[in-house]
Design a protein around this motif. Structure first.
Motif: not given
Length: 621
Positions: A131, A135, A139, A160
């Motif tokens: 992660l 990310k 989340n 990203e």
């Protein structure tokens, strides 16, 4: 030429020292130095976008305001604020006592990982689980205050980085705590995170701004400052509108800012709800005794400009530079702190506990919370849901009793300081590589690729041994993995043996993650021991011999259970014998009393006889 270079070098060094001196001599910002008034200043301030440009209601396009620029432009030091407890997890700040982890769940692969950027034993760094900050924000941003780890300007992944230009950064959301407007909607924050509208998230929670559209649906080339209509008319780019009357004639906006944060702001991220089969709601639960007495969360959990929030546990002072930390513990408020110039016991009218008749060894072996906090212990541990683990308070939250992750509570376990206290517990379940008896999680993207090749439908509670075997075989064929693949669940580590069969063993990495419970605090009349010693010292007492449920995607793991005493480091046989003696405690006390009376009578008889003998001797003389 060399002299010129040397002079230039000296010039720039001097310039650097001058800049540093100027920075050190920089006066405090307007809002960072109190004049002593307890009143809260009225916040009529201009809105600034992330470039520091003042926003006007006539702008086209209208941009969301930036908390970083709007709040910190002239008033508050953003650099000082982001050193606080809610933002400093990634900067090697003192970890202190283990706390609530973030729990990453991927039902299709039977994954349930406790995550933390802090060095808490048993918690895993998000990067190890694959992660990235981006990310991680997507989340868990629903209940993140922004800043710190998730406020990143770049990423090692080019894809990203492109998305960051579209979505923006997740800045510290000052309004999440300090906005007292009743129309503040923190649940909208979670909606915008899901849409990748990170730049717009904080503004969307305010009572005067409305955000629509989704950055998630925009291409990597999308420019929010010069937006072009998307090729697909059904796709709506992110945009913001400000409520009529928001700006005054000086283009300022009123923020209903408070210094003493309302409990409801804390509850959005820090709620805990007991799971019960009767589906009773919060109306059936009692408040923490301190809240019932009129205290607010921030009365105890205090901080200054640096936002170094007091957590309030015994021993925190060695990790925190907050001067109030020693006095903000249970003992500090109710019993006081030795060595201070002035007494602090009785803060907030805290009563001084008497604990009449309780042997002192209890205070050496037990934390205050062991008797006074959390749910009452049962023979089978209950389950709780929390905001951080289950997204409580957000839209479309899974309200099922068995929604993952399953958190067992209360588990009476020994803390690092040697005292037993109630805990919440979660069993990790994840795919890892084992090298030199240490487990490292395999990034979830790699696990998903292996699961796609297996093509076996699964959910979190229906993982089968065949599924595990097939995934391990797929992972074993990946030469890039740094060790032997394994699957951890229910306290057991599973690997393939030489024959390709699953071999199970106990490993340190498979142990459950526990974090202490502080709330809800029960009054003295509801504390353990209020009904007598048998509350804890019965032969079948849940405090020692309650069953701790094992949560695992494998049904065979869920059929097992641990006993509470296994988490306390105590000898079960000794505790059983000790409990047995309590059946005779009345006769034991009666025997002691009678013995004391007999001894007293003997001593009295000896004294009387001695006095008589002495009197006789005097009379003879």
């Amino acid at each position: 030429m060399n002299k010129t270079c040397l002079l230039l070098a000296v010039f720039f060094v001097c310039l650097s020292f001058a800049a540093s001196a100027a920075e050190e001599a920089k006066p405090p910002l307007l809002g960072d130095e109190s004049d002593g008034s307890r009143a809260v200043p009225v916040h009529w301030i201009p809105l600034l976008d992330e470039a520091g440009v003042e926003i006007s209601p006539d702008d086209d396009p209208l941009l969301p305001f930036s908390p970083r620029q709007t709040c910190a432009n002239k008033c508050h030091s953003y650099d000082a604020i982001q050193t606080g407890w809610h933002f400093n997890a990634a900067v090697n700040a003192a970890a202190g006592r283990p706390g609530h982890p973030w729990i990453f769940v991927d039902a299709a692969t039977g994954t349930q990982i406790p995550l933390s950027l802090r060095t808490w034993p048993g918690a895993i760094d998000p990067a190890q689980a694959g992660l990235t900050p981006w990310k991680f924000a997507l989340n868990f941003g629903r209940q993140l205050p922004g800043g710190g780890y998730v406020e990143t300007a770049s990423s090692s992944d080019p894809a990203e980085t492109m998305r960051l230009f579209v979505s923006g950064q997740l800045e510290i959301n000052c309004l999440a705590c300090h906005d007292a407007d009743p129309a503040h909607d923190q649940a909208e924050y979670a909606v915008q995170i899901a849409r990748q509208n990170l730049r717009w998230a904080a503004a969307s929670t305010s009572a005067f701004a409305f955000v629509s559209g989704s950055a998630k649906n925009m291409p990597d080339t999308y420019d929010y400052q010069m937006p072009e209509p998307p090729s697909d008319p059904q796709l709506i780019p992110p945009s913001i509108a400000y409520k009529n009357g928001t700006f005054d004639d000086k283009k300022r906006v009123f923020f209903n800012i408070v210094r003493k944060i309302p409990n409801e702001r804390c509850y959005f991220c820090h709620s805990t709800s007991a799971v019960n089969e009767a589906n009773l709601g919060e109306w059936a639960e009692d408040e923490d005794v301190h809240v019932a007495a009129g205290l607010a969360c921030v009365d105890c959990h205090r901080n200054g400009l640096d936002h170094n929030m007091i957590r309030g546990y015994d021993g925190e002072a060695q990790f925190s530079n907050n001067p109030l930390a020693p006095a903000a513990t249970c003992e500090g408020c109710h019993l006081g702190v030795e060595g201070l110039d002035a007494p602090v016991a009785g803060r907030f009218a805290a009563p001084q506990p008497r604990h009449a008749g309780i042997p002192l060894i209890h205070f050496e072996k037990l934390a205050c919370t062991a008797c006074h906090s959390g749910p009452w212990p049962q023979h089978q541990t209950g389950r709780v849901k929390t905001s951080l683990a289950h997204g409580l308070g957000t839209h479309d939250v899974d309200k099922a009793n068995d929604a993952a992750p399953l958190i067992a509570s209360p588990v009476f376990a020994r803390q690092a300081n040697g005292k037993i206290a109630p805990h919440n517990l979660v069993w990790p379940a994840y795919w890892a590589t084992i090298k030199e008896n240490e487990g490292t999680p395999i990034p979830i993207t790699i696990v998903n690729q292996a699961a796609a090749k297996v093509r076996e439908a699964s959910s979190f509670a229906s993982i089968t041994p065949d599924f595990i075997r097939n995934i391990l075989q797929q992972l074993a064929s990946d030469s890039k993995l740094p060790g032997r693949p394994a699957y951890i669940s229910g306290g057991v580590l599973r690997q393939l043996d030489e024959k390709g069969q699953i071999a199970a063993s106990a490993q340190e990495a498979a142990k459950p993650y526990l974090w202490p419970i502080a709330h809800n605090v029960r009054p003295a009349a509801q504390s353990l021991g209020a009904r007598g010693c048998a509350d804890c010292h019965a032969s079948d007492s849940p405090f020692f011999f309650g069953n701790v449920a094992v949560d695992s995607p494998l049904s065979s793991d869920r059929e097992t259970a641990k006993r509470m005493i296994e988490f306390q480091g105590l000898c079960p046989e000794y505790i059983k014998v000790l409990a047995f003696t309590f059946h005779f405690r009345f006769f034991y006390k009666l025997t002691l009393l009678l013995s004391a009376l007999v001894i007293a009578m003997i001593v009295l008889t000896i004294i009387v006889n001695s006095m008589n003998r002495w009197m006789n001797i005097r009379n003879d003389e």
